[in-house]
Design a protein around this motif. Structure first.
Motif, PDB file in Angstrom:
ATOM      1  N   GLY A   1     -20.320  97.644  42.288  1.00 42.98           N
ATOM      2  CA  GLY A   1     -19.515  97.104  43.256  1.00 42.98           C
ATOM      3  C   GLY A   1     -18.430  96.580  43.986  1.00 42.98           C
ATOM      4  N   LEU A   2     -18.507  95.620  43.062  1.00 45.67           N
ATOM      5  CA  LEU A   2     -16.981  94.984  42.546  1.00 45.67           C
ATOM      6  C   LEU A   2     -15.718  96.063  43.082  1.00 45.67           C
ATOM      7  CD1 LEU A   2     -17.564  91.851  39.922  1.00 45.67           C
ATOM      8  CD2 LEU A   2     -17.957  91.774  42.233  1.00 45.67           C
ATOM      9  N   GLU A   3     -16.352  97.178  42.542  1.00 48.72           N
ATOM     10  CA  GLU A   3     -14.715  97.716  42.016  1.00 48.72           C
ATOM     11  C   GLU A   3     -14.859  98.388  43.691  1.00 48.72           C
ATOM     12  OE1 GLU A   3     -13.245 102.225  40.564  1.00 48.72           O
ATOM     13  OE2 GLU A   3     -15.685 101.582  39.472  1.00 48.72           O
ATOM     14  N   LYS A   4     -15.350  98.564  44.542  1.00 48.00           N
ATOM     15  CA  LYS A   4     -15.920  99.015  46.042  1.00 48.00           C
ATOM     16  C   LYS A   4     -14.856  98.362  46.824  1.00 48.00           C
ATOM     17  CE  LYS A   4     -19.391 102.295  45.535  1.00 48.00           C
ATOM     18  NZ  LYS A   4     -21.300 102.657  46.138  1.00 48.00           N
ATOM     19  N   ARG A   5     -15.648  96.856  46.586  1.00 49.11           N
ATOM     20  CA  ARG A   5     -15.295  95.412  47.888  1.00 49.11           C
ATOM     21  C   ARG A   5     -13.365  95.603  47.006  1.00 49.11           C
ATOM     22  NH1 ARG A   5     -18.796  91.062  46.006  1.00 49.11           N
ATOM     23  NH2 ARG A   5     -16.841  89.807  46.951  1.00 49.11           N
ATOM     24  N   ALA A   6     -12.835  95.410  45.783  1.00 48.06           N
ATOM     25  CA  ALA A   6     -12.034  95.460  45.300  1.00 48.06           C
ATOM     26  C   ALA A   6     -10.582  95.988  46.172  1.00 48.06           C
ATOM     27  CB  ALA A   6     -11.699  95.624  43.819  1.00 48.06           C
ATOM     28  N   ALA A   7     -11.595  97.879  46.670  1.00 54.65           N
ATOM     29  CA  ALA A   7     -10.117  98.986  47.225  1.00 54.65           C
ATOM     30  C   ALA A   7     -10.011  97.943  48.672  1.00 54.65           C
ATOM     31  CB  ALA A   7     -11.327 100.238  47.290  1.00 54.65           C
ATOM     32  N   THR A   8     -11.139  97.344  49.799  1.00 52.60           N
ATOM     33  CA  THR A   8     -10.618  97.209  49.846  1.00 52.60           C
ATOM     34  C   THR A   8     -10.387  95.609  51.097  1.00 52.60           C
ATOM     35  OG1 THR A   8     -12.709  96.471  50.968  1.00 52.60           O
ATOM     36  CG2 THR A   8     -13.035  98.882  51.408  1.00 52.60           C
ATOM     37  N   ALA A   9     -10.347  94.831  49.857  1.00 45.89           N
ATOM     38  CA  ALA A   9      -9.652  93.763  49.289  1.00 45.89           C
ATOM     39  C   ALA A   9      -8.075  93.295  49.890  1.00 45.89           C
ATOM     40  CB  ALA A   9     -10.109  92.614  48.089  1.00 45.89           C
ATOM     41  N   PRO A  10      -7.589  92.623  51.015  1.00 46.30           N
ATOM     42  CA  PRO A  10      -6.724  92.253  51.229  1.00 46.30           C
ATOM     43  C   PRO A  10      -6.077  91.823  49.726  1.00 46.30           C
ATOM     44  CG  PRO A  10      -8.144  90.005  51.780  1.00 46.30           C
ATOM     45  CD  PRO A  10      -8.455  91.622  50.611  1.00 46.30           C
ATOM     46  N   ASN A  11      -5.284  91.381  49.054  1.00 41.81           N
ATOM     47  CA  ASN A  11      -4.713  91.233  48.478  1.00 41.81           C
ATOM     48  C   ASN A  11      -5.118  92.057  46.592  1.00 41.81           C
ATOM     49  OD1 ASN A  11      -5.988  89.192  46.492  1.00 41.81           O
ATOM     50  ND2 ASN A  11      -5.985  88.284  48.655  1.00 41.81           N
ATOM     51  N   GLY A  12      -4.466  91.886  45.441  1.00 45.53           N
ATOM     52  CA  GLY A  12      -4.790  92.364  44.216  1.00 45.53           C
ATOM     53  C   GLY A  12      -6.408  91.758  43.344  1.00 45.53           C
ATOM     54  N   LYS A  13      -6.370  90.371  44.011  1.00 46.71           N
ATOM     55  CA  LYS A  13      -7.047  89.519  43.140  1.00 46.71           C
ATOM     56  C   LYS A  13      -8.777  89.647  42.654  1.00 46.71           C
ATOM     57  CE  LYS A  13      -4.755  85.373  45.111  1.00 46.71           C
ATOM     58  NZ  LYS A  13      -4.858  84.036  45.761  1.00 46.71           N
ATOM     59  N   LEU A  14      -8.988  90.704  43.673  1.00 51.74           N
ATOM     60  CA  LEU A  14     -10.604  90.918  42.949  1.00 51.74           C
ATOM     61  C   LEU A  14     -10.723  92.362  42.256  1.00 51.74           C
ATOM     62  CD1 LEU A  14     -13.587  90.550  43.197  1.00 51.74           C
ATOM     63  CD2 LEU A  14     -13.488  92.174  45.494  1.00 51.74           C
ATOM     64  N   ALA A  15      -9.077  93.266  42.374  1.00 50.31           N
ATOM     65  CA  ALA A  15      -9.109  94.404  41.453  1.00 50.31           C
ATOM     66  C   ALA A  15      -9.112  93.907  40.616  1.00 50.31           C
ATOM     67  CB  ALA A  15      -8.070  95.440  41.838  1.00 50.31           C
ATOM     68  N   ALA A  16      -7.619  92.542  39.868  1.00 58.10           N
ATOM     69  CA  ALA A  16      -7.600  92.790  38.549  1.00 58.10           C
ATOM     70  C   ALA A  16      -8.220  91.922  37.732  1.00 58.10           C
ATOM     71  CB  ALA A  16      -5.975  90.803  38.715  1.00 58.10           C
ATOM     72  N   GLY A  17      -9.381  90.943  38.544  1.00 57.37           N
ATOM     73  CA  GLY A  17     -10.383  90.163  37.653  1.00 57.37           C
ATOM     74  C   GLY A  17     -11.841  91.363  37.713  1.00 57.37           C
ATOM     75  N   THR A  18     -12.021  92.038  38.570  1.00 58.65           N
ATOM     76  CA  THR A  18     -12.658  93.206  38.137  1.00 58.65           C
ATOM     77  C   THR A  18     -11.435  94.880  37.150  1.00 58.65           C
ATOM     78  OG1 THR A  18     -13.658  93.523  40.313  1.00 58.65           O
ATOM     79  CG2 THR A  18     -13.910  95.344  38.836  1.00 58.65           C
ATOM     80  N   ALA A  19     -11.115  94.791  36.689  1.00 59.53           N
ATOM     81  CA  ALA A  19     -10.295  94.771  36.067  1.00 59.53           C
ATOM     82  C   ALA A  19     -10.403  94.686  34.253  1.00 59.53           C
ATOM     83  CB  ALA A  19      -9.178  95.122  36.138  1.00 59.53           C
ATOM     84  N   ASP A  20     -10.003  93.405  34.762  1.00 55.70           N
ATOM     85  CA  ASP A  20     -10.136  92.349  33.003  1.00 55.70           C
ATOM     86  C   ASP A  20     -11.824  92.747  32.890  1.00 55.70           C
ATOM     87  OD1 ASP A  20      -7.928  91.253  33.110  1.00 55.70           O
ATOM     88  OD2 ASP A  20      -8.443  89.335  34.494  1.00 55.70           O
ATOM     89  N   ALA A  21     -12.589  93.093  33.302  1.00 55.94           N
ATOM     90  CA  ALA A  21     -14.316  92.640  33.101  1.00 55.94           C
ATOM     91  C   ALA A  21     -14.896  94.437  32.579  1.00 55.94           C
ATOM     92  CB  ALA A  21     -15.176  92.516  33.998  1.00 55.94           C
ATOM     93  N   TYR A  22     -13.021  95.675  33.564  1.00 58.05           N
ATOM     94  CA  TYR A  22     -13.769  96.574  32.827  1.00 58.05           C
ATOM     95  C   TYR A  22     -13.014  97.412  31.238  1.00 58.05           C
ATOM     96  CZ  TYR A  22     -16.191  99.061  36.300  1.00 58.05           C
ATOM     97  OH  TYR A  22     -16.858  99.850  37.762  1.00 58.05           O
ATOM     98  N   LEU A  23     -11.989  96.332  31.470  1.00 61.99           N
ATOM     99  CA  LEU A  23     -11.345  96.079  29.694  1.00 61.99           C
ATOM    100  C   LEU A  23     -12.177  95.207  29.377  1.00 61.99           C
ATOM    101  CD1 LEU A  23      -8.343  96.082  27.668  1.00 61.99           C
ATOM    102  CD2 LEU A  23      -8.136  93.949  29.079  1.00 61.99           C
ATOM    103  N   GLY A  24     -12.826  93.998  29.025  1.00 58.45           N
ATOM    104  CA  GLY A  24     -13.911  93.916  28.211  1.00 58.45           C
ATOM    105  C   GLY A  24     -15.223  94.619  27.411  1.00 58.45           C
ATOM    106  N   GLN A  25     -15.520  95.553  28.890  1.00 63.04           N
ATOM    107  CA  GLN A  25     -16.140  96.818  28.410  1.00 63.04           C
ATOM    108  C   GLN A  25     -15.817  97.677  27.658  1.00 63.04           C
ATOM    109  OE1 GLN A  25     -18.084  97.533  31.994  1.00 63.04           O
ATOM    110  NE2 GLN A  25     -19.165  95.888  32.235  1.00 63.04           N
TER     111      GLN A  25
END
Length: 430
Positions: free
Chosen positions: A337-361
């Motif tokens: 769900g975060l990944e989908k929101r990151a794709a439409t977000a106005p900047n890359g902050k949510l994408a970076a945070g979600t990427a951090d979470a995937y890195l942890g996994q």
């Protein structure tokens, strides 16, 4: 890197003057001199010279002293003075060896060797092949007396005269270091290691440790970091990796001043190099990422520590962290769900945070995709994102891509962390 011991110096530096044939001395004045040409000793020198040799053979040092004094008093030519200095050097060397053998714990005074050595070095009649050896020995004498500038002068003279003892470069390095010239000493040591590598030899690990310890003590942080990287590339054990990373960014007075999120990236490298050593490492790492909102990474780290036995099964903190991380993972739900929101977000902050979470996994493919999206959208700390992109690529096995990402990290301290990860990319497996 050890200094030459005083007893070893005395024993090794014996001239062997007793082998000189004073009864029929031969000394060519120059290369053009006839082979039969000889340098004659006057009777005033020859007689006490023979007496000195006989006394030295019998270890009758008092008689030898008297005879050598007579040689010095009667000597007129350079050659006769050379004979006197050589005999005196042998006398003083043998006396020191005898005294040290009789009482190994007694202090030793090597200064008695200085006068005959200086005379031998300065005398034009001293065989050319021996002058470099005498200069080296005089330098070692000064070195043992902590007269490092003087030692360096004589070591340089020995080198100039073609002396090639394998200890000479190391003695020059040690003398420079102990005189306070850390930069000059480490530069020489680096050149020595390079030369050894070029000849197919591997420099001892102690060389690197020595340079690291001295550079760190001198507060030469960039040089210390450079030596740490050279050391871990040459000797990439798990223990060494931990030492490098603790000194670099974890311990008090570390080379790099890091905040807690930045220390996490050091712990990640410890995990990648299998250098998390004990429960303290695992728990500090897991606690940091759990508080940063990365429960999956915290859970994975705790489970790895328990499985390896480095975290005792009964550890209360580990149990609490594991329970808390598990609860947070359930509360967060899937990352899709975060990944989908990151794709439409106005900047890359949510994408970076979600990427951090995937890195942890350990989902490196997803984290790489989202870090690149974050960089495209902007509005993020590019150094931070490129650092984490590099980590994800490195952990996925894409060394070339990781190196490119790490090279894009420009400002310290993140660039320093990227440099450590880049070193890991190029180092042999531990």
């Amino acid at each position: 890197m050890k200094t030459i011991s005083k007893l070893a110096l005395v024993a090794a530096f014996a001239t062997g003057a007793s082998s000189m044939a004073l009864t029929a001395p031969a000394f060519a004045k120059d290369k053009k001199a006839d082979a039969a040409a000889t340098v004659k000793l006057s009777p005033e020198v020859q007689k006490p010279g023979l007496a000195a040799q006989t006394a030295l053979t019998a270890k009758d040092y008092a008689t030898a002293q008297t005879a050598i004094d007579q040689v010095d008093a009667a000597a007129k030519t350079d050659y006769e003075k050379y004979i006197g200095a050589a005999l005196r050097y042998q006398l003083e060397s043998e006396k020191l060896v005898a005294a040290q053998t009789a009482n190994p714990n007694a202090p030793i005074n090597e200064t008695t060797l200085a006068t005959p050595l200086d005379a031998l070095i300065a005398n034009p009649a001293t065989p050319a092949a021996d002058r470099g050896r005498y200069a080296y020995r005089r330098g070692a004498l000064a070195f043992n007396g902590k007269q490092y500038p003087i030692a360096l002068q004589y070591f340089a003279k020995a080198k100039e005269l073609g002396y090639s003892d394998p200890n000479l470069p190391l003695q020059i390095i040690k003398a420079k270091m102990d005189s306070g010239d850390v930069a000059g000493a480490t530069a020489d040591l680096d050149a020595s290691i390079t030369q050894m590598s070029a000849s197919g030899q591997k420099a001892p690990e102690e060389y690197y440790r020595y340079a690291i310890a001295k550079s760190y003590a001198a507060k030469r942080k960039p040089e210390t970091m450079a030596w740490l990287k050279k050391w871990i590339t040459a000797y990439p054990s798990a223990k060494n990796w931990r030492d490098v990373l603790i000194l670099s960014g974890i311990q008090k007075d570390a080379l790099i001043t890091l905040d807690e999120p930045q220390k996490v990236d050091i712990f990640r490298l410890m995990r990648a190099t299998n250098s998390l050593a004990d429960q303290t490492d695992y728990l500090q790492y897991a606690d940091s990422v759990n508080r940063r909102g990365l429960p999956s990474e915290a859970q994975a780290v705790i489970k790895e520590g328990l499985a390896s036995g480095k975290i005792p099964a009964a550890n209360t903190m580990a149990k609490g962290l594991l329970a808390d991380a598990t609860k947070n993972i359930a509360a967060d739900g899937p990352l899709s769900g975060l990944e989908k929101r990151a794709a439409t977000a106005p900047n890359g902050k949510l994408a970076a945070g979600t990427a951090d979470a995937y890195l942890g996994q350990n989902n490196y493919a997803k984290s790489v995709e989202l870090y690149r999206l974050a960089l495209t959208k902007g509005g993020v700390d590019a150094d931070d994102v490129n650092l984490h992109l590099g980590i994800a690529l490195a952990r996925s096995g894409d060394k070339a891509g990781a190196a490119t990402a790490f090279s894009a990290v420009k400002a310290s301290p993140k660039a320093d962390i990227a440099g450590l990860w880049t070193t890991w990319l190029g180092a042999p497996a531990a």
